[in-house]
Design an enzyme around this catalytic site. Structure first.
Site, mmCIF file in Angstrom:
data_model
loop_
_atom_site.group_PDB
_atom_site.id
_atom_site.type_symbol
_atom_site.label_atom_id
_atom_site.label_comp_id
_atom_site.label_asym_id
_atom_site.label_seq_id
_atom_site.Cartn_x
_atom_site.Cartn_y
_atom_site.Cartn_z
ATOM 1 N N ALA A 9 2.884 -1.137 4.612
ATOM 2 C CA ALA A 9 2.405 -1.008 6.381
ATOM 3 C C ALA A 9 2.103 -2.259 6.357
ATOM 4 C CB ALA A 9 1.127 0.086 6.137
ATOM 5 N N ASN B 58 7.932 -5.400 -0.497
ATOM 6 C CA ASN B 58 8.023 -4.732 0.166
ATOM 7 C C ASN B 58 6.555 -4.469 0.467
ATOM 8 O OD1 ASN B 58 7.626 -1.629 1.287
ATOM 9 N ND2 ASN B 58 8.987 -1.339 0.176
ATOM 10 N N HIS C 236 12.565 -3.172 2.559
ATOM 11 C CA HIS C 236 12.012 -1.466 2.772
ATOM 12 C C HIS C 236 12.598 -0.138 2.348
ATOM 13 C CE1 HIS C 236 9.382 -3.460 5.080
ATOM 14 N NE2 HIS C 236 10.035 -3.961 5.698
ATOM 15 N N GLU D 18 12.324 -9.752 1.915
ATOM 16 C CA GLU D 18 12.394 -8.752 2.806
ATOM 17 C C GLU D 18 12.499 -7.461 2.033
ATOM 18 O OE1 GLU D 18 10.379 -6.516 6.958
ATOM 19 O OE2 GLU D 18 10.814 -9.349 6.399
ATOM 20 N N ARG E 231 12.009 4.773 12.841
ATOM 21 C CA ARG E 231 10.590 5.328 12.687
ATOM 22 C C ARG E 231 9.878 4.587 13.959
ATOM 23 N NH1 ARG E 231 8.428 4.405 6.958
ATOM 24 N NH2 ARG E 231 7.106 6.522 7.766
ATOM 25 N N TYR F 76 11.427 8.833 1.448
ATOM 26 C CA TYR F 76 10.629 8.129 -0.005
ATOM 27 C C TYR F 76 11.676 9.008 -0.721
ATOM 28 C CZ TYR F 76 7.700 5.745 3.280
ATOM 29 O OH TYR F 76 7.549 5.482 4.676
ATOM 30 N N PRO G 103 0.771 -1.388 0.236
ATOM 31 C CA PRO G 103 0.153 -0.068 -0.378
ATOM 32 C C PRO G 103 0.764 0.872 -0.189
ATOM 33 C CG PRO G 103 0.213 -0.626 2.080
ATOM 34 C CD PRO G 103 0.375 -1.959 1.282
ATOM 35 N N ASN G 104 0.238 2.315 -0.549
ATOM 36 C CA ASN G 104 0.885 3.296 -0.735
ATOM 37 C C ASN G 104 1.895 3.433 -1.323
ATOM 38 O OD1 ASN G 104 -1.088 4.739 -0.015
ATOM 39 N ND2 ASN G 104 -0.389 3.530 2.515
ATOM 40 N N HIS H 152 4.021 -4.791 9.123
ATOM 41 C CA HIS H 152 3.240 -5.075 10.157
ATOM 42 C C HIS H 152 2.258 -5.207 10.982
ATOM 43 C CE1 HIS H 152 6.651 -2.283 9.871
ATOM 44 N NE2 HIS H 152 6.348 -1.364 9.148
ATOM 45 N N ASP I 54 2.438 -15.354 6.793
ATOM 46 C CA ASP I 54 1.542 -16.936 6.771
ATOM 47 C C ASP I 54 2.162 -16.754 5.077
ATOM 48 O OD1 ASP I 54 1.539 -17.170 9.148
ATOM 49 O OD2 ASP I 54 -0.896 -17.299 9.101
ATOM 50 N N ARG J 44 4.618 10.958 -1.789
ATOM 51 C CA ARG J 44 4.593 10.711 -0.922
ATOM 52 C C ARG J 44 5.736 11.202 -0.709
ATOM 53 N NH1 ARG J 44 4.290 5.460 1.677
ATOM 54 N NH2 ARG J 44 4.009 5.838 4.109
#
Length: 138
Positions: A74, A71, A97, A95, A104, A22, A9-10, A77, A84, A17
């Site tokens: 949000a 990635n 980021h 993973e 953060r 970013y 998302p985002n 978390h 899963d 943004r």
């Protein structure tokens, strides 16, 4: 080598943004740079703001591709379901980021993805994706 980059998302708002966090580059522009830098790697890209669609894509490619660069943004978390899915597939997952999530908010220090991931790369801006690709080539 066939790799799928999955963004959550985002991340479709990269370049607009929070540029102080970013950067100013859209992911589409950066993806073109990655394709040029790694011409011998078949790179694909998928983005969704919807948790179930991310899970579906992980399941779809998680048995046929050489690697997934994820990635989950949000959802990293909050989503036991995405965590899963990462554990359920055979394809190794890195993973990624853009920011250093440990610098953060406290809730960003927990990842439901990491326990099932081959590795974690964070805090190197968009170059985190580049490093993830290199990890599969290494």
């Amino acid at each position: 080598m066939k790799l799928m980059i999955i963004n959550g998302p985002n991340l479709n708002l990269l370049g607009k943004r929070e540029p102080e966090v970013y950067g100013n580059t859209t992911f589409e522009d950066y993806f073109k740079q990655l394709q040029k830098k790694f011409p011998n790697v078949e790179l694909e890209y998928y983005q969704s703001n919807i948790e179930g669609e991310l899970i579906g894509k992980i399941q779809e490619v998680g048995f046929d591709y050489d690697g997934i660069i994820l990635n989950a943004a949000a959802y990293t978390h909050t989503s036991v379901g995405i965590g899963d899915a990462v554990k359920a597939v055979e394809t190794p997952v890195i993973e990624v980021h853009i920011s250093n999530t440990h610098q953060r908010e406290e809730y960003r220090h927990v990842s439901y993805i990491s326990p099932g991931a081959k590795g974690v790369i964070l805090g190197f801006g968009l170059q985190s994706y580049d490093l993830a690709i290199q990890s599969f080539l290494g």
